[in-house]
Design a protein around this motif. Structure first.
Motif, mmCIF file in Angstrom:
data_model
loop_
_atom_site.group_PDB
_atom_site.id
_atom_site.type_symbol
_atom_site.label_atom_id
_atom_site.label_comp_id
_atom_site.label_asym_id
_atom_site.label_seq_id
_atom_site.Cartn_x
_atom_site.Cartn_y
_atom_site.Cartn_z
ATOM 1 N N GLN A 34 0.821 -1.212 0.000
ATOM 2 C CA GLN A 34 0.000 0.000 0.000
ATOM 3 C C GLN A 34 0.855 1.261 0.000
ATOM 4 O OE1 GLN A 34 -3.328 0.553 -0.283
ATOM 5 N NE2 GLN A 34 -3.568 -1.618 -0.724
ATOM 6 N N HIS A 35 1.983 1.202 0.684
ATOM 7 C CA HIS A 35 2.876 2.365 0.699
ATOM 8 C C HIS A 35 3.424 2.653 -0.696
ATOM 9 C CE1 HIS A 35 2.362 2.308 4.889
ATOM 10 N NE2 HIS A 35 3.337 1.478 5.214
ATOM 11 N N MET A 36 3.687 1.579 -1.462
ATOM 12 C CA MET A 36 4.194 1.769 -2.823
ATOM 13 C C MET A 36 3.165 2.455 -3.703
ATOM 14 S SD MET A 36 7.297 0.959 -3.208
ATOM 15 C CE MET A 36 7.212 1.175 -4.989
ATOM 16 N N LEU A 37 1.877 2.179 -3.485
ATOM 17 C CA LEU A 37 0.837 2.849 -4.265
ATOM 18 C C LEU A 37 0.854 4.352 -3.991
ATOM 19 C CD1 LEU A 37 -2.155 0.357 -3.839
ATOM 20 C CD2 LEU A 37 -0.700 0.657 -5.844
ATOM 21 N N SER A 38 0.980 4.733 -2.720
ATOM 22 C CA SER A 38 1.021 6.154 -2.354
ATOM 23 C C SER A 38 2.278 6.817 -2.913
ATOM 24 C CB SER A 38 0.994 6.306 -0.825
ATOM 25 O OG SER A 38 -0.178 5.776 -0.276
ATOM 26 N N HIS A 87 -3.006 -1.877 -19.144
ATOM 27 C CA HIS A 87 -3.275 -2.697 -17.968
ATOM 28 C C HIS A 87 -2.667 -2.074 -16.713
ATOM 29 C CE1 HIS A 87 -4.806 -6.435 -19.980
ATOM 30 N NE2 HIS A 87 -4.340 -5.752 -21.006
ATOM 31 N N HIS A 88 -3.417 -1.167 -16.102
ATOM 32 C CA HIS A 88 -2.953 -0.568 -14.852
ATOM 33 C C HIS A 88 -3.614 -1.204 -13.646
ATOM 34 C CE1 HIS A 88 -0.732 2.540 -16.762
ATOM 35 N NE2 HIS A 88 -1.764 3.054 -17.354
ATOM 36 N N GLY A 89 -4.466 -2.208 -13.826
ATOM 37 C CA GLY A 89 -5.295 -2.680 -12.722
ATOM 38 C C GLY A 89 -4.497 -3.149 -11.540
ATOM 39 N N HIS A 90 -4.065 -2.251 -10.681
ATOM 40 C CA HIS A 90 -3.272 -2.625 -9.511
ATOM 41 C C HIS A 90 -4.173 -2.932 -8.318
ATOM 42 C CE1 HIS A 90 -0.577 0.804 -11.197
ATOM 43 N NE2 HIS A 90 -0.513 -0.249 -11.959
ATOM 44 N N GLU A 91 -5.333 -3.518 -8.541
ATOM 45 C CA GLU A 91 -6.284 -3.684 -7.440
ATOM 46 C C GLU A 91 -5.741 -4.652 -6.410
ATOM 47 O OE1 GLU A 91 -9.072 -2.159 -6.921
ATOM 48 O OE2 GLU A 91 -9.092 -0.996 -8.750
ATOM 49 N N HIS A 92 -4.998 -4.133 -5.443
ATOM 50 C CA HIS A 92 -4.465 -4.958 -4.377
ATOM 51 C C HIS A 92 -5.429 -4.937 -3.202
ATOM 52 C CE1 HIS A 92 -0.642 -5.423 -6.373
ATOM 53 N NE2 HIS A 92 -0.683 -4.136 -6.644
ATOM 54 N N HIS A 93 -5.983 -6.110 -2.874
ATOM 55 C CA HIS A 93 -6.916 -6.178 -1.779
ATOM 56 C C HIS A 93 -6.161 -6.460 -0.488
ATOM 57 C CE1 HIS A 93 -9.982 -6.049 -4.791
ATOM 58 N NE2 HIS A 93 -9.481 -7.138 -5.376
ATOM 59 N N VAL A 159 8.583 3.614 -10.175
ATOM 60 C CA VAL A 159 7.828 3.425 -8.928
ATOM 61 C C VAL A 159 6.366 3.097 -9.180
ATOM 62 C CG1 VAL A 159 9.371 4.888 -7.567
ATOM 63 C CG2 VAL A 159 7.364 5.910 -8.642
ATOM 64 N N HIS A 160 5.794 3.568 -10.300
ATOM 65 C CA HIS A 160 4.389 3.236 -10.525
ATOM 66 C C HIS A 160 4.225 1.848 -11.148
ATOM 67 C CE1 HIS A 160 3.711 3.942 -14.959
ATOM 68 N NE2 HIS A 160 2.604 3.262 -14.725
ATOM 69 N N GLU A 161 5.311 1.344 -11.768
ATOM 70 C CA GLU A 161 5.243 0.001 -12.327
ATOM 71 C C GLU A 161 5.404 -1.081 -11.258
ATOM 72 O OE1 GLU A 161 4.502 -1.284 -15.304
ATOM 73 O OE2 GLU A 161 3.895 0.757 -15.727
ATOM 74 N N VAL A 162 6.011 -0.740 -10.129
ATOM 75 C CA VAL A 162 6.244 -1.764 -9.100
ATOM 76 C C VAL A 162 4.946 -2.413 -8.620
ATOM 77 C CG1 VAL A 162 7.070 -2.163 -6.752
ATOM 78 C CG2 VAL A 162 8.480 -0.878 -8.353
ATOM 79 N N PRO A 163 3.956 -1.648 -8.137
ATOM 80 C CA PRO A 163 2.715 -2.311 -7.708
ATOM 81 C C PRO A 163 1.990 -3.007 -8.857
ATOM 82 C CG PRO A 163 2.449 0.086 -7.694
ATOM 83 C CD PRO A 163 3.913 -0.192 -7.878
ATOM 84 N N HIS A 164 2.110 -2.465 -10.059
ATOM 85 C CA HIS A 164 1.522 -3.100 -11.245
ATOM 86 C C HIS A 164 2.112 -4.490 -11.455
ATOM 87 C CE1 HIS A 164 1.160 -2.961 -15.939
ATOM 88 N NE2 HIS A 164 0.321 -3.824 -15.408
ATOM 89 N N ALA A 228 -6.864 8.204 -11.716
ATOM 90 C CA ALA A 228 -7.919 7.251 -12.062
ATOM 91 C C ALA A 228 -7.656 5.853 -11.527
ATOM 92 C CB ALA A 228 -8.088 7.188 -13.583
ATOM 93 N N ASP A 229 -6.390 5.562 -11.201
ATOM 94 C CA ASP A 229 -6.049 4.197 -10.817
ATOM 95 C C ASP A 229 -5.527 4.100 -9.391
ATOM 96 O OD1 ASP A 229 -5.416 1.537 -10.811
ATOM 97 O OD2 ASP A 229 -3.686 1.715 -12.103
ATOM 98 N N LEU A 230 -4.445 4.810 -9.103
ATOM 99 C CA LEU A 230 -3.785 4.649 -7.812
ATOM 100 C C LEU A 230 -4.564 5.270 -6.653
ATOM 101 C CD1 LEU A 230 -0.097 5.337 -8.906
ATOM 102 C CD2 LEU A 230 -1.238 3.135 -8.587
ATOM 103 N N ILE A 231 -4.910 6.542 -6.773
ATOM 104 C CA ILE A 231 -5.560 7.237 -5.662
ATOM 105 C C ILE A 231 -6.919 6.631 -5.302
ATOM 106 C CG2 ILE A 231 -6.621 9.436 -4.992
ATOM 107 C CD1 ILE A 231 -4.193 10.843 -6.131
#
Length: 267
Positions: A34-38, A87-93, A159-164, A228-231
């Protein structure tokens, strides 16, 4: 010199992000998902608003044209997203639902049924390759404008590709049940970033007068991904400590981009 910098930047962003994602997905750092997303959201917004856009607006092109390009870019990436090409769907639950993997599962259309896992894995790789190619062109555009901008853009993409890639690794692991194979496949898709960088270099080199428009398109990509994706994913976690941590890491992302920019500018 510029081409070498583009190759180094695209390889760092394309493959380096995959290996960092593997450390976060399969290692002891999974708790920092979650920290990586922020961090990524802050880095993308800072790169777009503090570096790429100001550089573009220093040109002789009218602000109306540049803002129109920004608008078209945002709509374009929205349409790509709807077409599932970007494909940005970083939906980490919640990680509690995927404790054995060490990171929450990547949400992607068609990956939610066991029977579709294998084909879904190849769909992820195809989407990653398209995405990586686009990232390479964006990084090349930034380097063509200014080496400092190139380094900043490389950091933002990385950094934005890491959670992806963390999500991609989980999806591919489910299809092959082999960490090494999953890592190799995602790394190969990430390497396409360098191909995009080389083609971007040739393209922008022939169209230098249109460089500000390339920078605007790069900005629209970063802004779209962040807003649209991360926040929206970060807004799902609303407790006070988590919100404070998100804001702190968002600030760290902004500060990191500013620091890298200042160091690159000093050299």
């Amino acid at each position: 010199m510029t081409l070498i910098a583009i190759l180094v930047g695209t390889m760092a962003a394309g493959i380096g992000s995959v290996w960092l994602a593997a450390l976060l997905s399969f290692g002891l750092l999974a708790r920092y998902t979650q920290h990586m997303l922020s961090l990524a959201a802050g880095a993308l917004l800072a790169t777009a608003f503090l570096h790429l856009l100001p550089e573009a607006f220093e040109s002789q092109i009218s602000p109306q044209q540049l803002f129109a390009t920004l608008l078209v870019g945002l709509v374009f990436f929205f349409l790509l997203d709807k077409a599932e090409l970007w494909h940005h769907g970083h939906e980490h639950h919640d990680a509690d639902h995927a404790a054995q993997d060490g990171v929450a599962a990547h949400s992607h259309h068609g990956h939610q049924h066991g029977a579709e896992r294998v084909s879904g894995g190849w769909a992820v790789l195809a989407g990653d390759s398209v995405h990586a190619f686009g990232d390479g062109i964006l990084i090349a555009s930034a380097f063509m404008a200014d080496l400092r901008l190139g380094f900043v853009a490389t950091l933002a993409v990385l950094v934005h590709e890491v959670p992806h890639h963390m999500g991609d690794l989980i999806v591919l692991r489910q299809s092959s049940n082999n960490r090494r194979i999953a890592l190799v496949k995602v790394s190969l898709a990430g390497a396409v970033t360098a191909l995009g960088g080389v083609i971007g270099y040739a393209l922008v080199d022939q169209l230098l007068n249109y460089l500000p428009f390339f920078l605007i398109i790069a900005s629209s990509s970063f802004i779209y991904v962040a807003l649209a994706d991360l926040i929206p994913q970060l807004q799902k976690r609303a407790t006070l400590p988590e919100t404070a941590a998100q804001i702190a890491w968002l600030g760290i992302g902004i500060g990191l981009v500013t620091l890298v920019s200042s160091l690159a500018h000093a050299h």
